[in-house]
Design an enzyme around this catalytic site. Sequence first.
Site, PDB file in Angstrom:
ATOM      1  N   ASP A 227       0.847  -1.199   0.000  1.00 40.76           N
ATOM      2  CA  ASP A 227       0.000   0.000   0.000  1.00 40.76           C
ATOM      3  C   ASP A 227       0.883   1.250   0.000  1.00 40.76           C
ATOM      4  O   ASP A 227       2.106   1.160   0.112  1.00 40.76           O
ATOM      5  CB  ASP A 227      -0.948   0.002   1.211  1.00 40.76           C
ATOM      6  CG  ASP A 227      -0.191   0.086   2.532  1.00 40.76           C
ATOM      7  OD1 ASP A 227       0.916  -0.472   2.614  1.00 40.76           O
ATOM      8  OD2 ASP A 227      -0.703   0.720   3.480  1.00 40.76           O
ATOM      9  N   HIS A 553       2.344  -8.923  -3.049  1.00 38.99           N
ATOM     10  CA  HIS A 553       1.231  -7.963  -3.046  1.00 38.99           C
ATOM     11  C   HIS A 553       1.788  -6.537  -3.085  1.00 38.99           C
ATOM     12  O   HIS A 553       2.439  -6.083  -2.143  1.00 38.99           O
ATOM     13  CB  HIS A 553       0.430  -8.196  -1.753  1.00 38.99           C
ATOM     14  CG  HIS A 553      -0.778  -7.336  -1.608  1.00 38.99           C
ATOM     15  ND1 HIS A 553      -1.994  -7.634  -2.188  1.00 38.99           N
ATOM     16  CD2 HIS A 553      -0.966  -6.195  -0.915  1.00 38.99           C
ATOM     17  CE1 HIS A 553      -2.878  -6.710  -1.857  1.00 38.99           C
ATOM     18  NE2 HIS A 553      -2.277  -5.822  -1.088  1.00 38.99           N
ATOM     19  N   ASP A 601       2.455 -17.745  -3.280  1.00 37.18           N
ATOM     20  CA  ASP A 601       3.035 -16.651  -4.066  1.00 37.18           C
ATOM     21  C   ASP A 601       1.984 -16.090  -5.014  1.00 37.18           C
ATOM     22  O   ASP A 601       2.073 -16.235  -6.233  1.00 37.18           O
ATOM     23  CB  ASP A 601       4.265 -17.141  -4.849  1.00 37.18           C
ATOM     24  CG  ASP A 601       4.927 -15.998  -5.608  1.00 37.18           C
ATOM     25  OD1 ASP A 601       4.716 -14.826  -5.222  1.00 37.18           O
ATOM     26  OD2 ASP A 601       5.646 -16.275  -6.589  1.00 37.18           O
ATOM     27  N   GLU A 610       2.881 -10.065   1.075  1.00 32.58           N
ATOM     28  CA  GLU A 610       3.124  -8.645   0.836  1.00 32.58           C
ATOM     29  C   GLU A 610       4.620  -8.363   1.029  1.00 32.58           C
ATOM     30  O   GLU A 610       5.359  -9.206   1.545  1.00 32.58           O
ATOM     31  CB  GLU A 610       2.282  -7.794   1.811  1.00 32.58           C
ATOM     32  CG  GLU A 610       2.243  -6.321   1.424  1.00 32.58           C
ATOM     33  CD  GLU A 610       1.080  -5.550   2.050  1.00 32.58           C
ATOM     34  OE1 GLU A 610       0.244  -6.169   2.733  1.00 32.58           O
ATOM     35  OE2 GLU A 610       1.020  -4.321   1.846  1.00 32.58           O
TER      36      GLU A 610
HETATM   37  O1  9MR Z   1       2.879  -6.147   9.657  1.00 26.78           O
HETATM   38  C1  9MR Z   1       1.555  -5.911  10.130  1.00 26.78           C
HETATM   39  C2  9MR Z   1       1.092  -7.124  10.907  1.00 26.78           C
HETATM   40  O2  9MR Z   1       1.887  -7.271  12.070  1.00 26.78           O
HETATM   41  C3  9MR Z   1      -0.377  -6.992  11.272  1.00 26.78           C
HETATM   42  O3  9MR Z   1      -0.824  -8.197  11.860  1.00 26.78           O
HETATM   43  C4  9MR Z   1      -1.197  -6.676  10.019  1.00 26.78           C
HETATM   44  C5  9MR Z   1      -2.691  -6.501  10.313  1.00 26.78           C
HETATM   45  O4  9MR Z   1      -2.901  -5.394  11.099  1.00 26.78           O
HETATM   46  O5  9MR Z   1      -0.707  -5.500   9.412  1.00 26.78           O
HETATM   47  C6  9MR Z   1       0.625  -5.616   8.975  1.00 26.78           C
HETATM   48  O6  9MR Z   1       1.041  -4.410   8.437  1.00 26.78           O
HETATM   49  C7  9MR Z   1       0.443  -3.993   7.224  1.00 26.78           C
HETATM   50  C8  9MR Z   1      -0.138  -2.619   7.484  1.00 26.78           C
HETATM   51  O7  9MR Z   1      -1.221  -2.733   8.359  1.00 26.78           O
HETATM   52  C9  9MR Z   1      -0.538  -1.893   6.222  1.00 26.78           C
HETATM   53  N1  9MR Z   1       0.535  -1.898   5.252  1.00 26.78           N
HETATM   54  C10 9MR Z   1       0.987  -3.230   4.932  1.00 26.78           C
HETATM   55  C11 9MR Z   1       1.514  -3.914   6.161  1.00 26.78           C
HETATM   56  C12 9MR Z   1       2.103  -5.281   5.833  1.00 26.78           C
HETATM   57  O8  9MR Z   1       1.127  -6.220   5.486  1.00 26.78           O
END
Ligand code: 9MR
Length: 630
Positions: A227, A553, A601, A610
């Site tokens: 994102d 992602h 993947d 991601e």
């Molecule tokens: O790395 C984050 C993980 O520890 C959490 O469980 C998850 C859900 O809240 O979010 C991950 O972080 C994401 C973030 O919220 C938005 N940008 C992408 C991040 C990686 O997936």
Amino acid sequence: MPLSLLPRPRGARTAAALLTGALLLIAAQSAPAGADAPRTPTTPAVPKTPTAPATPAARTAASAAPAAVQVNQLGYLPDGPKRATVVSASTTALAWQLRDAAGRRAASGTTSVRGADAASGQSTHLVDFSSYHRTGTGYTLTVDGRTSHPFDIRANLYDGLRSDAMSFFYQQRSGIPIEASLAGAAHARPAGHLGVAPNRGDTAVPCVSGVCDGTRDVRGGWYDAGDQGKYVVNGGLATWQLVNSFERAKRAGHAAALGDSTLRVPERGNRIPDVLDEARWELDFLMRMQIPEGEPRAGMAFHKVHDAAWTGLPTRPEQDAEPRELHAPSTAATLNLAAAAAQCARVYAPYDAAFAARCLDSARRAWAAAKANPDLLAPGSDSTGGGAYDDGEVGDEFYWAAAELYATTGEARYRDAVTSSPYHTASDVFAPIGFSWQDTGALGRIVLATVPNHLPAADRARVRASVVSAADGLLSTMAGQGYAVPLPADGYVWGSNGQVANNGTLLAVAYELTGQRRYRTGALESLDYLLGRNALGQSYVTGYGDRTTQNQHHRFWAHQYDASLPNPPAGSIAGGANAGLQDPVAQEKLQGCAPAACYIDDIGSYSTNEVAINWNAPLAWLAAFAAERD
Ligand code: 9MR
């Protein structure tokens, strides 16, 4: 948050708690919370069946069956550990042969039977050819009629990854064009979020309702992940890790490898180490997120800036038309800024005194503001258009920030904050799953153990011993497993590869503190896991290995959805196996998976596949460590 139900005087989150919390969040809401899922219903570019192989490249990856002799597909260092894992139900040892590129036998031996491995659900044997020291390319291991992916044995094995894992950060930069001369033509793109239509830009961003008046210039920094949000807690951690990597390399006498004109950054040739140039791109952003003097809550940092609603995949940064919004300041974000800025003040001082002074001023103001506002907690519910990055316990952030401020200034007030923190003496500061953006107490210990400071000698020795003891715990976890992963079997959470890499850096710090090879072995075997010695025979790093992840992602590196867009650049690590199955693709495709096999993947699987700055940062740290040759 369920996390708040746990007795957490010292905030050490368990893997189970992280997982349970995330699962409850998913169950409680119609859309997965805190994830940057493609969920804008009007976005036509999001395929209805995102798991269908969309390109010839995707089909190739899907059909390449994993070998059952799992190796680091990049290879091994001549003077490093060389172990592989064989999947076999045999209860007796098996013969193995190491062959060179011409197929000649280079070494042979027998496996040791490891047996059932809880994380992978597999029955395993170990091959150890560490005593083989010759170099070459195209080696393979054969056991019981099965042959591994090819790999190299060479001293410069990690030179490329050291640079590529850092280039990831350049290519995640917001507010600057990504140049073909630095990133290659396929990955070049215009600047994002500078206010050029259709972008609303990060140059004049309003707050969400009721949080602030007017607008702020919060341009720059790195996009967090797939994102295009920018989050201070995660940015602070990733920045700290890059700068920490440089500071560690400098102590080890290897700073030149990350020095000026070593990386592909636009600031090459400015006489400042390139890794510091890269980190400064984020530090400048983090300081823009700090509320200036004279305003309400001066010194606090806004928690995050991101789109008002989730955008679909693909969305190129410069084509993101969503309004951007600043979210309420938080104590955690402010303390992350304090820690990263205090570290900046120390590490940048020899190269740019004015910038170092600006960092120190920012760090001091952040610390004072956090002390005055100790319980502005970012809520888990705030996950529309961006991740929540929620944190209900910030004592660990206070400790980390105090440790950095003390290491930099030596001042009594920060020393007292260190020594009076429960995190200074607690026995569970090093969670088995590793530190994270939410759990930073271990970082305070690492700083105090490695950066010269004036703690009483006995106290400093105790802190150092606590780091080494945590590393011993990781070695013992690794020794009990089929794949030698520095993660317990219940530790496969969202971003598990980041947790493995973070624990790898802890092992490397223990090596620095003790000089004992077994910790270096542990750090290098952490890389083995990430590069293919795992239950899936998957190298999770784009471009490094025979069977590598390539469809992470991401809204720009979205080749799987749009063939005109690139795959992620070489050196981009995927989040990794996540037993929580927290996205629709994982839920459809991975039911019943063993924890370490809960990975796909596929660009749609944001909870396993991601990319993120806080995962690439420890990869870059470890690659720089592994690339050092004495
Ligand atoms: O790395 C984050 C993980 O520890 C959490 O469980 C998850 C859900 O809240 O979010 C991950 O972080 C994401 C973030 O919220 C938005 N940008 C992408 C991040 C990686 O997936």
